[in-house]
Design a protein around this motif. Structure first.
Motif, PDB file in Angstrom:
ATOM      1  N   SER A 283       0.821  -1.216   0.000  1.00 47.16           N
ATOM      2  CA  SER A 283       0.000   0.000   0.000  1.00 47.16           C
ATOM      3  C   SER A 283       0.850   1.258   0.000  1.00 47.16           C
ATOM      4  CB  SER A 283      -0.919   0.008   1.231  1.00 47.16           C
ATOM      5  OG  SER A 283      -1.783  -1.093   1.235  1.00 47.16           O
ATOM      6  N   HIS A 284       1.968   1.227   0.759  1.00 48.30           N
ATOM      7  CA  HIS A 284       2.816   2.416   0.871  1.00 48.30           C
ATOM      8  C   HIS A 284       4.221   1.959   1.249  1.00 48.30           C
ATOM      9  CE1 HIS A 284       4.144   6.436   1.550  1.00 48.30           C
ATOM     10  NE2 HIS A 284       2.919   6.947   1.543  1.00 48.30           N
ATOM     11  N   SER A 285       5.221   2.460   0.553  1.00 51.53           N
ATOM     12  CA  SER A 285       6.592   2.001   0.784  1.00 51.53           C
ATOM     13  C   SER A 285       7.280   2.686   1.956  1.00 51.53           C
ATOM     14  CB  SER A 285       7.434   2.209  -0.484  1.00 51.53           C
ATOM     15  OG  SER A 285       7.404   3.577  -0.878  1.00 51.53           O
ATOM     16  N   ALA A 286       6.696   3.780   2.481  1.00 49.47           N
ATOM     17  CA  ALA A 286       7.312   4.504   3.598  1.00 49.47           C
ATOM     18  C   ALA A 286       7.022   3.808   4.923  1.00 49.47           C
ATOM     19  CB  ALA A 286       6.811   5.942   3.643  1.00 49.47           C
ATOM     20  N   TRP A 287       7.937   3.983   5.874  1.00 40.36           N
ATOM     21  CA  TRP A 287       7.796   3.436   7.217  1.00 40.36           C
ATOM     22  C   TRP A 287       7.168   4.491   8.135  1.00 40.36           C
ATOM     23  CZ3 TRP A 287       9.179  -1.583   8.311  1.00 40.36           C
ATOM     24  CH2 TRP A 287       9.970  -2.250   7.361  1.00 40.36           C
ATOM     25  N   GLN A 288       6.217   4.043   8.984  1.00 40.82           N
ATOM     26  CA  GLN A 288       5.607   4.929   9.973  1.00 40.82           C
ATOM     27  C   GLN A 288       6.029   4.482  11.372  1.00 40.82           C
ATOM     28  OE1 GLN A 288       3.150   3.488   7.554  1.00 40.82           O
ATOM     29  NE2 GLN A 288       3.811   5.198   6.270  1.00 40.82           N
TER      30      GLN A 288
END
Length: 565
Positions: A283-288
């Motif tokens: 869904s999204h490659s960034a880390w939260q």
């Protein structure tokens, strides 16, 4: 389900049961009986730190909790290799056996009196992966573990779930996600043989039949090898699948989500920091960041403050390069992968990038071997068609790779020692750690060792090793001068050695049966050694691209007290 912190002894909750699940699930009040048995065994034993290495979740949990309730500290080794256990045994106050002994009948009056645990007390001592040096021990307090478990419960509640773990609970990720989180919510869980895809399918079906929503705790090594042909759709899809320990490629994340029909959640962190961030990269490659984790970015580096750290109020500098984005950050690689070779600073990442630019190389790991000559090693992943099986092919490939690197690097930065594999060997956390690096290059210092290139458990009783005959193998001398070959007795010795290493000590040598040599094993030959554990010893076979070289059965006398492994 309600989350109860470790310090409040959630395992003493008698509602911790589920009648519809098989016995290999940890889910009933019988856990308390196993804990009490360990209490009785520990009653007259020294206090302090105790070495705990137990692969089965029920036995592990019972022993771990008994240590905690009796005021002791659990020391968890990174692996169960005899050398690792022997080294750690000399540094602790005691080592727990496989079982506390025969079960004893006991009334409620004889059960130990337990009180809430001290949040500031040390709960466990873990070993880091040691990927850039020898493994080091790291203590975790109860309040650190509880803080991280609370974050897991907030993000990923286990309501009506059953947790299936494919990874080792001897490491922080598997311990938290596969064992302690379920314990704190009275959630059934299992592990053990679940690491095999075929068994995972069965476990998913068991959870589904019990009306539970399965949660799978896995790793990149497991998720990258999910076979397409298994009946993944014959059970309720998992609520979620976890992965940690190493980066998961987007292709493997997509494969796992397609086969398991569940979101794959990656957790980024380390033994030192605990969890730092999470993502679902389809869904999204960034880390939260995880709840409670504060991040700061400066000069491409990452710093954090976290309740999971030993000192929560101090900034911890993580040795990773990152790029901040609006809703998190992107991982770019390790910042500490610069080494000095011959007085020159060499980026291991750069060497790896140059190698993977070649068509035949799908992945590469450049490693500092800490050798007296100061030269580097390279572990190179090749497609099956490019794997060299004889000495001449191997030497030609090395020359081609080195020639490519010489166009871009100073000579001292070009690796001298090469290992060619179809997949990078990894530990239970999906990492190429220092122990595995030492095994890959062990023949450089021991001329009696074959080159170890990896091993794969076929099932609980069978293992397939990939090995290579070093050109400087000591046993080749005098056997024969014009046509050196590996002596037959050496092949048998290798089989026995690796069987003891993988399955544990099998007993004294009694004899060999059905031994047959069909083809000479030459220097530089790549071969497989298949081992099968039997009640009276082991069966083995050695094969290469040319065919079978030898096979046989070794009879061993079981050690007193039964066979181990």
């Amino acid at each position: 389900m309600t989350f109860i912190s470790l310090t409040q002894l959630p395992w003493r909750n008698l509602s911790f049961r589920h009648e519809c699940l098989p016995n290999h699930w940890v889910c009933s009040a019988s856990l308390a009986l196993h804990i009490d048995e360990w209490h009785l065994w520990l009653a007259d034993k020294p206090a302090g730190r105790w070495l705990l290495c137990q692969q089965q979740p029920l036995a592990f949990c019972a022993a771990l909790i008994a240590l905690w309730e009796s005021g002791r500290v659990a020391v968890l080794p990174a692996d169960d290799r005899p050398g690792t256990l022997s080294r750690l045994a000399s540094e602790v106050d005691g080592t727990l056996p496989d079982a506390p002994g025969p079960r004893l009948a006991k009334s409620a009056e004889t059960r130990p009196r337990v009180v809430p645990l001290d949040p500031s007390a040390t709960a466990v001592v873990l070993s880091t992966s040691g990927s850039t040096g020898n493994p080091v021990q790291l203590a975790k307090r109860f309040d650190q573990l509880d803080a991280e478990l609370s974050a897991h419960a907030q993000l990923w509640p286990l309501t009506d779930s059953g947790v299936i773990s494919q990874v080792s609970h001897q490491h922080i990720y598997g311990l938290l996600t596969g064992i302690l989180h379920p314990l704190c919510t009275s959630t059934p869980f299992c592990g053990g043989e679940s690491r095999y895809p075929e068994t995972l399918v069965t476990r998913l079906q068991e959870a589904s039949a019990a009306g539970l929503h399965p949660v799978v705790v896995s790793s990149p090594a497991q998720l990258s090898r999910l076979p397409e042909h298994l009946a993944w759709h014959a059970a309720t899809p998992p609520a979620r699948v976890f992965s940690s320990g190493a980066p998961l490629s987007q292709a493997h994340a997509q494969l796992a989500e397609r086969l398991l029909q569940a979101p794959v959640i990656e957790i980024y962190g380390s033994t030192e920091t605990g969890g730092i961030a999470q993502r679902r990269q389809t869904s999204h490659s960034a880390w939260q960041p995880l709840p409670g984790v504060a991040l700061a970015f400066q000069d491409g580096g990452l710093s954090l403050r976290s309740p999971f750290l030993e000192m929560p109020q101090q900034w911890w500098h993580q040795p990773d390069l990152v790029a901040p984005v609006d809703d998190g950050f992107m991982l770019l690689g390790r910042a500490d992968r610069l080494v000095k070779i011959g007085g020159r600073r060499v980026s291991l990442d750069h060497v790896e990038c140059l190698l993977t630019a070649l068509e035949e190389v799908s992945e590469a790991r450049c490693v500092d071997l800490d050798r007296t000559d100061g030269r580097l090693g390279a572990v190179v992943v090749l497609e099956h068609a490019f794997i060299p099986h004889q000495r001449d092919a191997r030497q030609c490939l090395i020359q081609r790779l080195r020639a490519h690197l010489f166009d871009h690097l100073e000579p001292v930065a070009v690796p001298r020692y090469w290992r060619f594999v179809e997949t990078v060997p990894s530990n239970t956390q999906g990492k190429l750690d220092r122990t595995l690096i030492n095994r890959l290059f062990a023949d450089l210092d021991d001329p009696k060792e074959p080159r170890w290139l990896g091993e794969h458990l076929l099932d609980a009783n069978s293992c397939l090793l990939t090995l290579e005959v070093p050109e400087r193998l000591a046993f080749l001398e005098g056997h024969f001068d014009e046509y050196p070959i590996v002596p037959g007795v050496v092949m048998v010795q290798w089989a026995i050695h690796y069987a003891h290493d993988i399955f544990g000590h099998r007993g004294l040598f009694l004899g060999i049966e059905r031994l047959k040599f069909t083809r000479a094993l030459l220097p530089g030959t790549r071969f497989t050694l298949q081992l099968t554990r039997r009640e009276d010893g082991i069966a083995f076979s050695i094969d290469s691209q040319e065919g079978r070289h030898c096979a046989g059965q070794v009879r061993l006398q079981a050690p007193k007290g039964g066979q181990h492994g």
